[in-house]
Motif scaffolding. Structure first.
Motif, short mmCIF file in Angstrom:
data_model
loop_
_atom_site.label_atom_id
_atom_site.label_comp_id
_atom_site.label_asym_id
_atom_site.label_seq_id
_atom_site.Cartn_x
_atom_site.Cartn_y
_atom_site.Cartn_z
N ARG A 310 -13.35 48.24 7.12
CA ARG A 310 -12.67 47.99 8.39
C ARG A 310 -13.38 46.93 9.23
O ARG A 310 -13.20 46.88 10.43
CB ARG A 310 -12.57 49.29 9.17
N ARG A 312 -12.91 43.78 9.65
CA ARG A 312 -12.02 42.92 10.42
C ARG A 312 -11.42 43.70 11.58
O ARG A 312 -11.31 43.19 12.70
CB ARG A 312 -10.92 42.37 9.51
N GLU A 313 -11.06 44.96 11.31
CA GLU A 313 -10.45 45.76 12.37
C GLU A 313 -11.44 46.03 13.51
O GLU A 313 -11.07 46.07 14.67
CB GLU A 313 -9.94 47.08 11.78
N LEU A 407 -14.14 39.03 12.50
CA LEU A 407 -12.75 38.57 12.49
C LEU A 407 -12.49 37.64 11.31
O LEU A 407 -11.40 37.62 10.76
CB LEU A 407 -12.44 37.82 13.79
#
Lengths: 409, 226
Positions: A310, A312-313, A407
């Motif tokens: 996760r 990127r999240e 990101l």
């Protein structure tokens, strides 16, 4: 409540790692089950053994007169120690730490009801014997009392098995039998008890009568043994030394002559049992704790995978304003929710198993396993510790991610 | 003093042991309510500049003051709080949470701002309505078209009523029709008085802004209004 810190999609993220999540959960369930069940069984076994050894008498000492091993007042060593009723009855006045003492005559004698004849152990004792030796009466009856002793009454207290054998019932108070031809009246029948350890036979087959009546019927003058107990807080070893000091001059042995009395100090066994069970608890507890540790390592691994997956999240969350502390809390909360679920399931499973065993005939051999409050508290502490430890490092890793890098991943 | 004030701002990265100068000595000022395009080819440093403006990153050297506050002195939590209350990001790759529904995505920043759950739901619904996706609230990103995803992202950027919208190639992954919709939406937001900073390599999109700042190799090479 950690749920408030959970992101709305945490279950869906977990589902993506279904295999890992299930095996982690199983590890936690098994670890919790291990700790709770093992300690519960340990508690049950300890309580059973304590109950059974207390059936002989809690914290009592039984002393059997032997032969002297040191010459005393002109008597050579090797002389049998003659112990009389009055020697034992004088003890409470001489030994301050003594709670109570009872003399005991023992004979293997015949008892009869009608044409039914049995041979069994007969003890002649003082009224304090019943309390010392844990011989509670069934309802409707009583143990021997002071008037029985003073009046040398022909009354008896029966063990539950000898009572059954003589009368085919437990309801024998008021019934008569003969002892060595002399008629005796039953005043009480012992409540059934499971006894571990005995001398001169188990109490359920014993016929107990006043020491005075015993002397009248059989003419004995020398005691087989005497039983005593130190007061609460008094040191049993010191009381035993005081008993030697008090009896020696009366019965003609050197108070330093340890051979003169054969001492059975049941408090020694209690000490050994205490340590043995402490060792067992440590062993079983750490076996369970190690299982839990393996579960916690699995959880840590799952959390690392979740964070990795996760990245990127997490970057997105940070971009829209999540503080690092929020991210930390979020992943810690997920770890704790998993621990909570695994712990609750494991606890329920352990509880179910202990209840099932408690309801089965296994109780006879392993005791009644019990999930006690300290066990529960210990397990909750261990689980919380494991969850925090396993969740913290992955969560910190998540919280320290650089949002721009995260990101881009 | 302008809302966004940069003086001599540089940003270096370490890539495999070598220093990369993404931005060198950038000075610029953007006032509240402006509509600005950061225009340049890829590698010109325009995305880095946007990250710095949006407080996602801090300068290696130089000073950046946002509304008079020295951003370089803020810690990670203060930066997060500033992003949460002030900036709304729109990314080329949308950057929606893949497992969350449209409304959960829109409501997410509100959690970080401490908005109550019922209010989040109400506000998210209103924002989705505004970007024309009221009927897609329960859909996941994978069930939405690119244009729809970007509109969800714009609704999310508006979640905490930010003063500044930062859009990084917002039409880069969209077909021309969807792209036009997104550009129109951003124009509307500017019309409401928000500051809009759009990063793009597309002259046509840059032309829609009041002011175009051109970047090349990490430097501002032109800054023309109108």
């Amino acid at each position: 409540m950690p749920a408030a810190f959970l992101p709305p999609d945490w279950q869906r993220a977990l589902r993506a790692q279904r295999g890992r999540a299930v095996s982690t959960l199983l590890g936690l369930v098994w670890g919790t089950f291990g700790i709770v069940a093992m300690l519960a069984f340990g508690t049950g076994l300890r309580e059973k053994l304590e109950r059974e050894s207390d059936a002989l008498g809690r914290g009592i000492v039984i002393a059997f007169p032997q032969r002297t091993s040191i010459s005393y007042r002109g008597y050579p060593a090797g002389r049998p120690v003659p112990l009389r009723l009055e020697d034992v009855r004088a003890l409470p006045a001489q030994v301050p730490g003594l709670e109570a003492a009872s003399p005991e005559f023992i004979r293997w004698e015949s008892v009869a009801v009608g044409d039914r004849l049995l041979r069994t152990n007969v003890s002649g004792v003082d009224p304090s014997f019943g309390l010392l030796r844990s011989m509670p009466p069934q309802p409707g009856g009583r143990f021997l009392n002071r008037p029985d002793l003073d009046g040398a009454r022909r009354v008896a207290f029966l063990g539950e098995r000898i009572c059954q054998a003589l009368f085919d019932t437990q309801d024998a108070v008021g019934r008569a039998f003969t002892l060595n031809g002399a008629p005796f009246l039953v005043v009480g029948v012992q409540r059934p008890k499971k006894q571990m350890g005995d001398y001169g036979g188990l109490d359920d087959m014993r016929v107990t009568i006043p020491a005075s009546s015993f002397q009248q019927v059989f003419g004995d003058r020398l005691l087989e043994d005497f039983v005593f107990r130190a007061r609460d807080g008094a040191d049993t070893a010191q009381v035993i030394s005081a008993v030697y000091a008090a009896l020696g001059p009366r019965a003609g042995f050197d108070p330093r002559d340890r051979q003169a009395l054969n001492i059975w100090d049941t408090t020694e066994g209690q000490k050994i049992r205490t340590y043995a069970f402490l060792a067992m608890d440590l062993l079983l507890g750490s076996a369970g704790a190690f299982t839990l540790l393996v579960g916690a390592i699995g959880l840590g691994n799952l959390m690392f995978v979740l964070v990795q997956q996760r990245r990127r999240e997490i970057g997105i969350q940070m971009a829209v304003g999540a503080r690092p502390s929020w991210i930390l809390r979020e992943y810690l909360a997920q770890a704790l929710v998993l621990v909570l679920a695994g712990g609750a399931l494991g606890f329920l499973l352990a509880w179910g198993v202990t209840e099932a065993v408690a309801a089965s005939p296994l109780v006879e051999s392993v005791g009644r396993p019990r999930v006690s409050l300290p066990i529960g508290a210990l397990t909750v502490l261990l689980l919380a510790g494991a969850g925090t430890a396993a969740g913290y490092f992955p969560a910190r890793r998540a919280a320290r991610l650089d949002p721009v890098e995260a990101l881009a991943s | 003093m302008k809302m966004i004030q940069m003086e001599g701002v540089s940003k270096d990265y370490q890539v495999g042991g070598a220093a990369v100068h993404a931005l060198s000595e950038v000075g610029l000022a953007i006032g509240a309510g402006e509509s600005v395009a950061l225009l340049g080819p890829s590698g010109s440093g325009k995305s880095t500049l946007m990250h710095l403006i949006g407080c996602l990153d801090t300068p290696s050297r130089g000073r950046y003051r946002f509304e008079g506050r020295e951003v370089g002195r803020l810690d990670v939590n203060a930066l997060a709080a500033l992003r949460c209350a002030t900036f709304g990001f729109v990314f080329q790759r949308f950057h929606l949470m893949p497992r969350a529904t449209a409304w959960e995505n829109v409501a997410m920043p509100m959690r970080f701002a401490g908005v109550a759950p019922a209010e989040r739901l109400r506000r998210a619904a209103a924002l989705l309505e505004r970007v024309g996706l009221a009927d897609r609230a329960e859909h996941r990103p994978s069930e939405l078209s690119g244009g729809q995803q970007q509109r969800v992202a714009i609704a999310r950027a508006l979640a905490n009523q930010p003063r500044v919208i930062l859009a990084d190639e917002p039409t880069g992954n969209l077909d021309s029709v969807s792209g036009a919709e997104v550009v129109a939406l951003l124009g509307e937001l500017h019309g409401e008085g928000r500051t809009i900073v759009t990063v793009t390599h597309d002259e046509a999109i840059a032309a829609r802004a009041q002011r175009v700042i051109r970047l090349l190799d990490g430097r501002v090479v032109a800054d023309d209004s109108g």
